[in-house]
Motif scaffolding. Structure first.
Motif, short mmCIF file in Angstrom:
data_model
loop_
_atom_site.label_atom_id
_atom_site.label_comp_id
_atom_site.label_asym_id
_atom_site.label_seq_id
_atom_site.Cartn_x
_atom_site.Cartn_y
_atom_site.Cartn_z
N HIS A 170 0.84 -1.20 0.00
CA HIS A 170 0.00 0.00 0.00
C HIS A 170 0.87 1.25 0.00
O HIS A 170 0.62 2.20 -0.75
CB HIS A 170 -0.93 -0.02 1.22
N TRP A 171 1.92 1.27 0.84
CA TRP A 171 2.81 2.41 0.91
C TRP A 171 3.54 2.62 -0.42
O TRP A 171 3.66 3.75 -0.90
CB TRP A 171 3.80 2.23 2.05
N GLN B 4 5.30 9.67 -7.32
CA GLN B 4 6.11 9.08 -8.40
C GLN B 4 7.33 9.91 -8.75
O GLN B 4 8.24 9.42 -9.38
CB GLN B 4 5.25 8.90 -9.67
N ALA C 116 2.58 1.64 -3.42
CA ALA C 116 1.65 1.99 -4.49
C ALA C 116 1.18 3.44 -4.40
O ALA C 116 0.83 4.03 -5.42
CB ALA C 116 0.45 1.06 -4.46
N HIS C 117 1.19 4.02 -3.21
CA HIS C 117 0.65 5.37 -3.03
C HIS C 117 1.71 6.43 -2.77
O HIS C 117 1.36 7.55 -2.41
CB HIS C 117 -0.37 5.36 -1.88
N ARG C 118 2.97 6.11 -2.93
CA ARG C 118 4.00 7.14 -2.73
C ARG C 118 4.11 7.98 -4.00
O ARG C 118 3.79 7.53 -5.10
CB ARG C 118 5.33 6.54 -2.34
#
Length: 118
Positions: free
Chosen positions: A107-108, A114, A110-112
């Motif tokens: 989750h971390w 880019q 995938a959502h950091r």
């Protein structure tokens, strides 16, 4: 093949020596494997062909290394039966904690943002 086996055993010995010297709660072979990883990352050409072949041969015969562990389990099957509930609870709890940690990490990642690359 002998040089590659000597390299693997040298890292295992170094890990065991560090574990004993620093009183670490981690098995020596695990420390040795981490040291080997660092060595291979720092080495510009990566692992040699001889090391790749030797490691591949060891991995192909890895199941033979479980025979002594299986013998030990059969030797202490009575104790395992006595401790079945604590073992089962520890296995389930560690599996759930591992899944939670993996999920949170995914989750971390995938959502950091880019734009940041390290």
């Amino acid at each position: 093949m002998i040089a590659a086996l000597a390299l693997l055993l040298a890292f295992q010995l170094a890990g065991e020596a560090l574990r004993v010297a620093l009183h670490l709660p981690v098995p020596g072979p695990v420390i040795g494997m981490a040291l080997l990883l660092v060595y291979l990352i720092l080495r510009p050409e990566g692992p040699s062909a001889e090391l790749r072949t030797t490691a591949g041969g060891l991995l192909q015969n890895l199941s033979l290394l479980f025979v002594p562990a299986g013998t030990g389990v059969m030797l202490h099957v009575g104790r395992l039966a006595d401790e079945a509930w604590p073992i089962a609870i520890a296995l389930v709890a560690s599996t759930v904690l591992g899944l939670i940690a993996a999920g949170l990490t995914l989750h971390w990642l995938a959502h950091r943002p880019q734009g940041r690359h390290r």
